[in-house]
Design a protein around this motif. Structure first.
Motif, mmCIF file in Angstrom:
data_model
loop_
_atom_site.group_PDB
_atom_site.id
_atom_site.type_symbol
_atom_site.label_atom_id
_atom_site.label_comp_id
_atom_site.label_asym_id
_atom_site.label_seq_id
_atom_site.Cartn_x
_atom_site.Cartn_y
_atom_site.Cartn_z
ATOM 1 N N UNK A 24 37.111 22.490 55.477
ATOM 2 C CA UNK A 24 38.072 22.409 54.387
ATOM 3 C C UNK A 24 37.518 23.277 53.276
ATOM 4 N N UNK A 25 38.272 24.290 52.867
ATOM 5 C CA UNK A 25 37.780 25.269 51.899
ATOM 6 C C UNK A 25 38.594 25.213 50.616
ATOM 7 N N UNK A 26 37.936 25.540 49.491
ATOM 8 C CA UNK A 26 38.570 25.585 48.185
ATOM 9 C C UNK A 26 38.277 26.943 47.572
ATOM 10 N N UNK A 27 39.304 27.611 47.081
ATOM 11 C CA UNK A 27 39.108 28.942 46.521
ATOM 12 C C UNK A 27 39.751 29.096 45.158
ATOM 13 N N UNK A 28 39.340 30.134 44.466
ATOM 14 C CA UNK A 28 39.823 30.412 43.117
ATOM 15 C C UNK A 28 40.860 31.522 43.127
ATOM 16 N N UNK A 29 41.353 31.847 41.943
ATOM 17 C CA UNK A 29 42.416 32.850 41.821
ATOM 18 C C UNK A 29 42.024 34.217 42.353
ATOM 19 N N UNK A 30 40.739 34.476 42.457
ATOM 20 C CA UNK A 30 40.288 35.761 42.997
ATOM 21 C C UNK A 30 40.371 35.776 44.518
ATOM 22 N N UNK A 31 40.681 34.629 45.117
ATOM 23 C CA UNK A 31 40.741 34.524 46.567
ATOM 24 C C UNK A 31 39.392 34.240 47.200
ATOM 25 N N UNK A 32 38.361 34.066 46.364
ATOM 26 C CA UNK A 32 37.020 33.796 46.872
ATOM 27 C C UNK A 32 36.830 32.298 47.128
ATOM 28 N N UNK A 33 36.188 31.977 48.239
ATOM 29 C CA UNK A 33 35.851 30.590 48.529
ATOM 30 C C UNK A 33 34.767 30.132 47.571
#
Length: 77
Positions: A24-33
């Protein structure tokens, strides 16, 4: 994916070509995990291969971790 938004933010699973969804991954607006929970229940913050129950990594900047109780003074590890 639970959500993958036009600005690159996401919460979702990551599967290989066989469709296995192990993380299960969470990422930011930059698309980075930025955070991951793997199939063993290990949590990685800034680390995509957590080896412990909680694995925190920061390559640059302040690498301290702050744990704070509501009634106690701030504690920095």
């Amino acid at each position: 994916n639970i959500g993958h938004f036009s600005n690159g933010t996401f919460i979702g699973t990551y599967g290989d070509d066989g469709g296995a969804a192990d993380n299960l991954r969470f990422g930011t607006h930059s698309g980075d995990e930025r955070m991951r929970i793997d199939s063993d229940g290990n949590v990685g913050i800034g680390q995509d291969t957590p080896l412990n129950s909680l694995d925190v990594y920061r390559a640059t900047g302040d690498a301290s971790i702050r744990i704070q109780a509501e009634t106690a003074a701030n504690s920095t590890i």
